[in-house]
Design an enzyme around this catalytic site. Structure first.
Site, PDB file in Angstrom:
ATOM      1  CD  GLU A 184       7.571   5.343  10.443  1.00  6.78           C
ATOM      2  OE1 GLU A 184       8.234   4.290  10.494  1.00  6.78           O
ATOM      3  OE2 GLU A 184       8.046   6.453  10.734  1.00  6.78           O
ATOM      4  CB  VAL A 241      -0.995  -0.017   1.182  1.00  4.94           C
ATOM      5  CG1 VAL A 241      -1.734   1.300   1.298  1.00  4.94           C
ATOM      6  CG2 VAL A 241      -1.977  -1.162   1.016  1.00  4.94           C
ATOM      7  N   GLY A 242       2.012   1.197   0.694  1.00  5.65           N
ATOM      8  CA  GLY A 242       2.950   2.324   0.675  1.00  5.65           C
ATOM      9  C   GLY A 242       3.344   2.697  -0.756  1.00  5.65           C
TER      10      GLY A 242
HETATM   11  P1  NAD Z   1      -2.420  -2.034   4.992  1.00  7.72           P
HETATM   12  O1  NAD Z   1      -1.287  -1.399   4.295  1.00  7.72           O
HETATM   13  O2  NAD Z   1      -3.233  -3.044   4.263  1.00  7.72           O
HETATM   14  O3  NAD Z   1      -3.452  -0.953   5.514  1.00  7.72           O
HETATM   15  C1  NAD Z   1      -3.038   0.183   6.240  1.00  7.72           C
HETATM   16  C2  NAD Z   1      -3.986   1.317   5.961  1.00  7.72           C
HETATM   17  O4  NAD Z   1      -3.902   1.652   4.571  1.00  7.72           O
HETATM   18  C3  NAD Z   1      -5.460   0.993   6.241  1.00  7.72           C
HETATM   19  O5  NAD Z   1      -6.079   2.122   6.798  1.00  7.72           O
HETATM   20  C4  NAD Z   1      -6.004   0.707   4.853  1.00  7.72           C
HETATM   21  O6  NAD Z   1      -7.394   0.945   4.731  1.00  7.72           O
HETATM   22  C5  NAD Z   1      -5.205   1.700   4.013  1.00  7.72           C
HETATM   23  N1  NAD Z   1      -5.141   1.362   2.579  1.00  7.72           N
HETATM   24  C6  NAD Z   1      -5.275   0.157   1.988  1.00  7.72           C
HETATM   25  N2  NAD Z   1      -5.186   0.268   0.648  1.00  7.72           N
HETATM   26  C7  NAD Z   1      -4.989   1.567   0.383  1.00  7.72           C
HETATM   27  C8  NAD Z   1      -4.792   2.315  -0.811  1.00  7.72           C
HETATM   28  N3  NAD Z   1      -4.811   1.739  -2.012  1.00  7.72           N
HETATM   29  N4  NAD Z   1      -4.589   3.637  -0.716  1.00  7.72           N
HETATM   30  C9  NAD Z   1      -4.550   4.258   0.490  1.00  7.72           C
HETATM   31  N5  NAD Z   1      -4.738   3.607   1.656  1.00  7.72           N
HETATM   32  C10 NAD Z   1      -4.957   2.279   1.610  1.00  7.72           C
HETATM   33  O7  NAD Z   1      -1.769  -2.599   6.297  1.00  7.72           O
HETATM   34  P2  NAD Z   1      -2.451  -3.412   7.456  1.00  7.72           P
HETATM   35  O8  NAD Z   1      -2.663  -4.799   6.987  1.00  7.72           O
HETATM   36  O9  NAD Z   1      -3.615  -2.655   8.024  1.00  7.72           O
HETATM   37  O10 NAD Z   1      -1.306  -3.336   8.546  1.00  7.72           O
HETATM   38  C11 NAD Z   1      -0.301  -4.276   8.591  1.00  7.72           C
HETATM   39  C12 NAD Z   1       0.957  -3.744   7.966  1.00  7.72           C
HETATM   40  O11 NAD Z   1       1.361  -2.530   8.604  1.00  7.72           O
HETATM   41  C13 NAD Z   1       2.100  -4.710   8.171  1.00  7.72           C
HETATM   42  O12 NAD Z   1       2.825  -4.781   6.968  1.00  7.72           O
HETATM   43  C14 NAD Z   1       2.922  -4.049   9.279  1.00  7.72           C
HETATM   44  O13 NAD Z   1       4.273  -4.420   9.268  1.00  7.72           O
HETATM   45  C15 NAD Z   1       2.737  -2.594   8.969  1.00  7.72           C
HETATM   46  N6  NAD Z   1       2.974  -1.742  10.127  1.00  7.72           N
HETATM   47  C16 NAD Z   1       4.081  -0.922  10.116  1.00  7.72           C
HETATM   48  C17 NAD Z   1       4.355  -0.104  11.205  1.00  7.72           C
HETATM   49  C18 NAD Z   1       5.539   0.822  11.213  1.00  7.72           C
HETATM   50  O14 NAD Z   1       5.563   1.716  12.046  1.00  7.72           O
HETATM   51  N7  NAD Z   1       6.494   0.669  10.348  1.00  7.72           N
HETATM   52  C19 NAD Z   1       3.500  -0.115  12.301  1.00  7.72           C
HETATM   53  C20 NAD Z   1       2.388  -0.953  12.278  1.00  7.72           C
HETATM   54  C21 NAD Z   1       2.127  -1.760  11.166  1.00  7.72           C
END
Ligand code: NAD
Length: 485
Positions: free
Chosen positions: A271, A252-253
């Site tokens: 992050e 997603v990043g």
């Molecule tokens: P995710 O990337 O699927 O979702 C995170 C957020 O992004 C959610 O709010 C989601 O709705 C949104 N999102 C999804 N698709 C999107 C798009 N196309 N455009 C914009 N936003 C969108 O992650 P997740 O499954 O919710 O969380 C788990 C991940 O987060 C793991 O990879 C974990 O390692 C990571 N994480 C990192 C940190 C850090 O500080 N580095 C902290 C916590 C979690």
């Protein structure tokens, strides 16, 4: 505002309890409102997989309304124009209100995220009101520098709020993420549109309500619940959002980065995920090493980005440590996160539950040695046994460093040793944003946190995070007839 349940905790069906869920709408321009489409989405209890509330589902149109409110509050409202100390006082009040309502808020995170109620109360809420207070205290200390320019010129820098900020957060720490992002942005004088993860949408709405009660002006803090591919995508591609801060997956990043590039080139902080190594040396205290390794992996049921998912143990203590870890896994009580005797609650959602079980199956079929666990617990809800596969030993310091660094990730790492030279040398050699020595998963608001390599860029926490929400402007004038330069 919708009251789904009366009172403090209400039993549903069996002995399971759910907290009162008061806020279910979007929070835009200081008001709880229905989404433009009128659509709703379900939110689930991971203990049973059953629906516990229906919430307003935001979309691009709702994001647009929230951005308009935030833009107006930024361009014309009092928040960016008031003194830092005035902003700080409102933020302090906000922190007080969180403490006063802690029990109710903690219950929301516990029920929706399967998080241990007692632990949430001690860690999440206390730490997060501290986060808010830290940035409240920093709000009146934002200043630029005097520049030493060439003869005949005078200059200084101003630090100005970056503008309207979009925050997109994940489900594993709904409260911590909320304040990690909003604390510094509010202190800087920015206005915010925050999208919680669709799996954990409850506490953010409560915080928005408390922010208003504390005196945060309308339009400054907006919460739009919705799905990533619609609401999240609308935030990352919006032409009138000046910065996006994101915590979540690498996949997603990347999408957010592409959306920012294709729209207004807004700056980002990302992050992202990790595959963090923990290096345990022969001289380590075996009990301490077992404690650190176990909690490094299983804290918050392993749903933490810095989880020490790669543990490397020097060969001299490998067998002893393995035994201790198996004992710990077997002694772990898995169950209802509201029960104080329980050590591990359910995984937050079905998708995560199934993903973990599929990784366990993969490990088994690829021939990895399963030491303990590997199964779901019970027939209902998303409970899984703590599971450990045997990992590889190492012989030398050089080998340990090489293995730790042989990854594209660079979020965190841990070292367990009594040897100061080893600790110093390894901490400088590992390419990761935070290194824990003889501890793990230790966070503090004064300690900047963020990734190297594909674990992302930008920093949360510390005064470094404040800079992510500020622009630097240089101001230069000629100085005429000065007696000295
Ligand atoms: P995710 O990337 O699927 O979702 C995170 C957020 O992004 C959610 O709010 C989601 O709705 C949104 N999102 C999804 N698709 C999107 C798009 N196309 N455009 C914009 N936003 C969108 O992650 P997740 O499954 O919710 O969380 C788990 C991940 O987060 C793991 O990879 C974990 O390692 C990571 N994480 C990192 C940190 C850090 O500080 N580095 C902290 C916590 C979690």
């Amino acid at each position: 505002m919708t009251d789904h349940c009366d009172g403090d905790f209400n039993p549903i069906g069996s002995s399971l309890k759910i907290p009162a869920i008061k806020f279910t709408k979007l929070f835009i321009n200081g008001e709880f409102v229905d989404s433009v489409s009128g659509k709703m989405f379900d939110t689930f209890d991971p203990r049973t997989g059953e629906v516990i509330a229906k919430l307003s589902l935001g979309d691009a149109e709702d994001v647009d309304l929230a951005v308009k409110a935030a833009r107006h509050a930024f361009d014309h409202g009092p928040w960016p124009r008031m003194s830092g100390s005035e902003r700080g006082m409102i933020m302090m009040k906000f922190a007080d209100l969180i403490q006063e309502n802690a029990k109710e808020i903690v219950a929301l995170d516990a029920v929706i995220g399967g998080k241990l109620f007692t632990l949430c109360k001690v860690i999440d809420i206390t730490a997060e009101s501290r986060t808010l207070r830290y940035y409240a205290g920093a709000a009146d200390k934002i200043h630029g520098t005097i520049l030493k320019l060439s003869k005949g010129l005078q200059g200084y820098t101003l630090k100005e709020p970056i503008g309207v900020v979009g925050s997109i957060i994940p489900w594993n720490f709904p409260t911590a993420m909320f304040f990690m992002k909003t604390g510094p942005a509010l202190a800087a004088g920015c206005t915010i549109i925050l999208k919680p993860a669709e799996q954990t949408p409850l506490s953010a709405l409560y915080y928005a309500h408390l922010a208003k009660m504390a005196g945060v002006p309308d339009g400054v803090l907006n919460v739009v619940n919705g799905y990533g591919c619609t609401t999240g995508a609308a935030i990352s591609s919006h032409m009138d959002i000046d910065k996006v801060t994101f915590t979540g997956s690498i996949e997603v990043g990347r999408r957010i980065m592409m959306a920012a590039a294709a729209s207004n080139l807004k700056p980002l902080s990302l992050e992202l995920g990790g595959k963090s190594p923990l290096l345990i040396f022969d001289d380590a205290d075996i009990d301490q090493a077992a404690d650190v390794a176990f909690s490094g992996m299983f804290f918050n049921k392993g749903e933490i980005c810095v989880a020490s998912s790669r543990v490397f143990v020097q060969e001299g203590i490998y067998e002893k440590l393995e035994k201790k870890l198996v004992e710990k896994a077997k002694a772990t009580v898995v169950g209802d996160p509201f029960d104080p005797k329980v050590h591990q609650g359910p995984q937050t959602n079905k998708m995560q539950f199934e993903k973990i079980l599929s990784y366990i199956e993969k490990g088994k079929t690829k021939g990895a040695t399963l030491l303990v666990g590997g199964n779901r617990v019970g027939q209902k809800g998303y409970y899984i046994e703590p599971t450990i596969f045997a990992d590889v030993k190492f012989k030398t310091l050089e080998e340990a460093i090489k293995r730790a660094n042989s990854t594209t990730y660079g979020l965190a790492a841990g070292i367990i040793t009594k040897n100061l030279n080893v600790a110093n040398s390894v901490s400088r050699s590992i390419r990761a944003g935070i290194i824990w020595i003889n501890c793990y998963t230790v966070f503090d608001v004064d300690c900047p946190f963020g990734g190297y390599k594909i674990s992302g860029f930008g920093r949360d926490f510390g005064l470094e995070a404040l800079d992510q929400y500020l622009q630097i402007k240089s101001v230069v004038t000629p100085v005429l007839n000065s007696p000295w330069y």
